[in-house]
Write an enzyme that holds these catalytic residues in place. Structure first.
Site, PDB file in Angstrom:
ATOM      1  N   TYR A  60      -0.566   7.268   3.371  1.00  0.00           N
ATOM      2  CA  TYR A  60      -0.044   6.456   4.475  1.00  0.00           C
ATOM      3  C   TYR A  60       1.492   6.438   4.423  1.00  0.00           C
ATOM      4  O   TYR A  60       2.101   7.191   3.654  1.00  0.00           O
ATOM      5  CB  TYR A  60      -0.692   5.065   4.460  1.00  0.00           C
ATOM      6  CG  TYR A  60      -2.186   5.204   4.651  1.00  0.00           C
ATOM      7  CD1 TYR A  60      -2.696   5.759   5.833  1.00  0.00           C
ATOM      8  CD2 TYR A  60      -3.083   4.881   3.643  1.00  0.00           C
ATOM      9  CE1 TYR A  60      -4.063   5.953   6.000  1.00  0.00           C
ATOM     10  CE2 TYR A  60      -4.465   5.078   3.808  1.00  0.00           C
ATOM     11  CZ  TYR A  60      -4.936   5.617   4.988  1.00  0.00           C
ATOM     12  OH  TYR A  60      -6.275   5.833   5.153  1.00  0.00           O
ATOM     13  N   HIS A 102      -2.627   6.962  -0.892  1.00  0.00           N
ATOM     14  CA  HIS A 102      -3.560   7.586   0.056  1.00  0.00           C
ATOM     15  C   HIS A 102      -2.982   8.231   1.296  1.00  0.00           C
ATOM     16  O   HIS A 102      -3.642   8.313   2.331  1.00  0.00           O
ATOM     17  CB  HIS A 102      -4.623   6.553   0.486  1.00  0.00           C
ATOM     18  CG  HIS A 102      -5.475   6.103  -0.654  1.00  0.00           C
ATOM     19  ND1 HIS A 102      -6.071   4.870  -0.716  1.00  0.00           N
ATOM     20  CD2 HIS A 102      -5.817   6.717  -1.808  1.00  0.00           C
ATOM     21  CE1 HIS A 102      -6.750   4.746  -1.848  1.00  0.00           C
ATOM     22  NE2 HIS A 102      -6.595   5.862  -2.544  1.00  0.00           N
ATOM     23  N   HIS A 140       0.855  -1.198   0.000  1.00  0.00           N
ATOM     24  CA  HIS A 140       0.000   0.000   0.000  1.00  0.00           C
ATOM     25  C   HIS A 140       0.891   1.247   0.000  1.00  0.00           C
ATOM     26  O   HIS A 140       1.385   1.668   1.032  1.00  0.00           O
ATOM     27  CB  HIS A 140      -0.902  -0.021   1.231  1.00  0.00           C
ATOM     28  CG  HIS A 140      -2.045   0.948   1.187  1.00  0.00           C
ATOM     29  ND1 HIS A 140      -2.088   2.025   0.327  1.00  0.00           N
ATOM     30  CD2 HIS A 140      -3.205   1.003   1.896  1.00  0.00           C
ATOM     31  CE1 HIS A 140      -3.224   2.700   0.514  1.00  0.00           C
ATOM     32  NE2 HIS A 140      -3.912   2.089   1.463  1.00  0.00           N
TER      33      HIS A 140
HETATM   34  C1  LIG Z   1     -15.145   1.659   2.649  1.00  0.00           C
HETATM   35  C2  LIG Z   1     -13.860   1.924   1.915  1.00  0.00           C
HETATM   36  C3  LIG Z   1     -12.688   1.391   2.390  1.00  0.00           C
HETATM   37  C4  LIG Z   1     -11.483   1.577   1.698  1.00  0.00           C
HETATM   38  N1  LIG Z   1     -10.336   0.978   2.150  1.00  0.00           N
HETATM   39  C5  LIG Z   1      -9.213   1.018   1.414  1.00  0.00           C
HETATM   40  C6  LIG Z   1      -8.065   0.270   1.783  1.00  0.00           C
HETATM   41  O1  LIG Z   1      -8.066  -0.467   2.780  1.00  0.00           O
HETATM   42  N2  LIG Z   1      -6.970   0.362   0.994  1.00  0.00           N
HETATM   43  C7  LIG Z   1      -6.937   1.146  -0.127  1.00  0.00           C
HETATM   44  O2  LIG Z   1      -5.912   1.192  -0.804  1.00  0.00           O
HETATM   45  N3  LIG Z   1      -8.018   1.839  -0.511  1.00  0.00           N
HETATM   46  C8  LIG Z   1      -9.153   1.787   0.210  1.00  0.00           C
HETATM   47  N4  LIG Z   1     -10.279   2.439  -0.235  1.00  0.00           N
HETATM   48  C9  LIG Z   1     -10.278   3.040  -1.576  1.00  0.00           C
HETATM   49  C10 LIG Z   1     -10.841   2.038  -2.593  1.00  0.00           C
HETATM   50  O3  LIG Z   1      -9.973   0.922  -2.743  1.00  0.00           O
HETATM   51  C11 LIG Z   1     -11.034   2.683  -3.979  1.00  0.00           C
HETATM   52  O4  LIG Z   1      -9.805   3.088  -4.498  1.00  0.00           O
HETATM   53  C12 LIG Z   1     -11.984   3.862  -3.883  1.00  0.00           C
HETATM   54  O5  LIG Z   1     -13.187   3.502  -3.219  1.00  0.00           O
HETATM   55  C13 LIG Z   1     -12.345   4.402  -5.266  1.00  0.00           C
HETATM   56  O6  LIG Z   1     -12.908   3.388  -6.070  1.00  0.00           O
HETATM   57  P1  LIG Z   1     -14.508   3.273  -6.304  1.00  0.00           P
HETATM   58  O7  LIG Z   1     -14.921   4.581  -6.919  1.00  0.00           O
HETATM   59  O8  LIG Z   1     -14.641   2.092  -7.212  1.00  0.00           O
HETATM   60  O9  LIG Z   1     -15.147   3.069  -4.963  1.00  0.00           O
HETATM   61  C14 LIG Z   1     -11.470   2.331   0.495  1.00  0.00           C
HETATM   62  C15 LIG Z   1     -12.666   2.899   0.033  1.00  0.00           C
HETATM   63  C16 LIG Z   1     -13.858   2.696   0.715  1.00  0.00           C
HETATM   64  C17 LIG Z   1     -15.120   3.280   0.161  1.00  0.00           C
END
Ligand SMILES: Cc1cc2nc3c(=O)[nH]c(=O)nc-3n(C[C@H](O)[C@H](O)[C@H](O)COP(=O)(O)O)c2cc1C
Length: 366
Positions: A181, A179, A176
């Site tokens: 981190y 975002h 990862h």
């Molecule tokens: C509930 C939730 C939890 C997420 N947890 C993570 C995570 O653990 N690791 C990560 O890299 N991104 C995380 N994300 C980002 C998602 O992987 C994804 O990149 C983001 O939701 C955008 O894609 P989407 O428009 O298809 O939802 C999270 C997003 C949501 C909504």
């Protein structure tokens, strides 16, 4: 309609990612679900992940801590103890039993934490001693800047976690690096204010990320390693002054390690869960990277199909839609309507509600 008349759905075409024969391009994005008390994955995750498994599909598990200093959110799992490894095993087995390919996302939150999550109530660690921006002043404890001589220990935590993930049965790991981190806290020049070999130039800011990649590759093999990056993201003030240069430098450096995939967040996802109009594109990075390229961020069926058709991506990861539609690839194949996601239960800790109770297509038509 006969099979011959059936229109090709680009997202539902096979793809060979290294040694993995994927039967479609719809990837489960890593999604933190905050349902792992004491950082130990629970049996209810067996149902959650196996619901989202179709034969030949790629799933990426929720962000999973690499050590006891890596945590910063309630009830997120880890993979640094024997107990955690044992707890992951039946979950991974269930995904495999349904023919899925399962990667574990390994993370360290760095400064996105507070002393309540840290061993002995110590300060979180980071590239910097500046706290992240917060509207709530009690949310984050100002971090302690890691000394250069402490960094090999953190690199080693990633290495050991990758080994543990493989021992738990995962097919590979996703580092990862997105975002905001820990890894991103080194990559981005809006956060990284170091003057040693881990700060300043692009080469120096990418050093920590690449040391992690190298250690993990040496431990488990490049064919089992992916990385997630979000060069364009800049919420909580963690942006970079030149995200294109950063993204390109990283993919070119990653080519030297021959890793399996690079998973990038679309520039339009500058904020989590919110799309912006932008002229920026991942295309230069897609073209420069030698391995499988996965994109994520705000995709639906139509633009996902287009991304594959136009060769802007090999695979498309879906977060919120996959969370709410356990049979998402099937729905895309049939062009069926989607369940709406419920934001209110994204991070609640119920073992069923908002987790395993989203209906399948058949249940809705029954
Ligand atoms: C509930 C939730 C939890 C997420 N947890 C993570 C995570 O653990 N690791 C990560 O890299 N991104 C995380 N994300 C980002 C998602 O992987 C994804 O990149 C983001 O939701 C955008 O894609 P989407 O428009 O298809 O939802 C999270 C997003 C949501 C909504």
């Amino acid at each position: 309609m006969s099979a011959a008349q059936k229109a090709i759905v680009p997202l539902i075409t096979p793809y060979k990612m290294g040694k993995f024969n994927l039967s479609h391009r719809v990837v489960l994005a890593p999604l933190t679900r905050s349902r792992s008390p004491n950082a130990v994955p629970q049996p209810h995750a067996i149902k959650y992940y196996s619901q989202r498994t179709a034969p030949g599909g790629l799933l990426i598990a929720e962000a999973t801590g690499v050590s006891d200093t890596a945590q910063g959110y309630p009830q997120t799992p880890g993979v640094w103890t024997k107990e955690q490894v044992e707890a992951w095993k039946p979950i991974v087995d269930a995904v495999h039993a349904k023919g899925g390919v399962f990667f574990c996302q390994i993370w360290h939150v760095g400064r996105v934490s507070n002393s309540g999550y840290q061993p002995n109530g110590q300060a979180p660690v980071s590239s910097t001693d500046k706290a992240p921006y917060s509207q709530h002043t009690d949310e984050f404890t100002p971090p302690r800047r890691l000394r250069a001589d402490e960094i090999p220990q953190i690199v080693n935590d990633f290495r050991l976690s990758a080994r543990n993930a493989i021992e738990a049965g995962f097919d590979g790991v996703e580092i990862h690096g997105a975002h905001g981190y820990l890894i991103d806290q080194f990559l981005k020049d809006n956060i990284n204010d170091r003057t040693d070999q881990y700060g300043g130039s692009l080469e120096n800011r990418c050093r920590f990320a690449l040391e992690v990649v190298e250690a993990v590759v040496n431990e488990v093999g490049a064919d089992k390693v992916g990385i997630r990056l979000s060069p364009f993201a800049d919420y909580m003030e963690f942006g970079d002054s030149n995200p294109e240069a950063l993204g390109l430098y990283m993919v070119q450096a990653l080519n030297k390690y021959n890793i399996l995939y690079c998973h990038m967040i679309e520039p339009r996802m500058k904020l989590i869960g919110q799309k912006f109009e932008t002229l920026h594109s991942l295309l230069p990075m897609r073209k420069a990277f030698n391995g499988t390229f996965i994109v994520a961020g705000g995709y639906g069926r139509e633009d996902g199909n287009k991304a594959v058709e136009e060769n802007r991506a090999d695979l498309v990861a879906y977060g919120r839609h996959f969370l709410a539609n356990p049979d998402l690839p099937k729905r895309f194949e049939l062009n069926a309507p989607l369940n709406k996601y419920n934001r209110a239960t994204f991070y609640t800790n119920d073992s069923v509600i908002g987790y395993t109770d989203y209906p399948f297509l058949e249940e809705m038509n029954a």
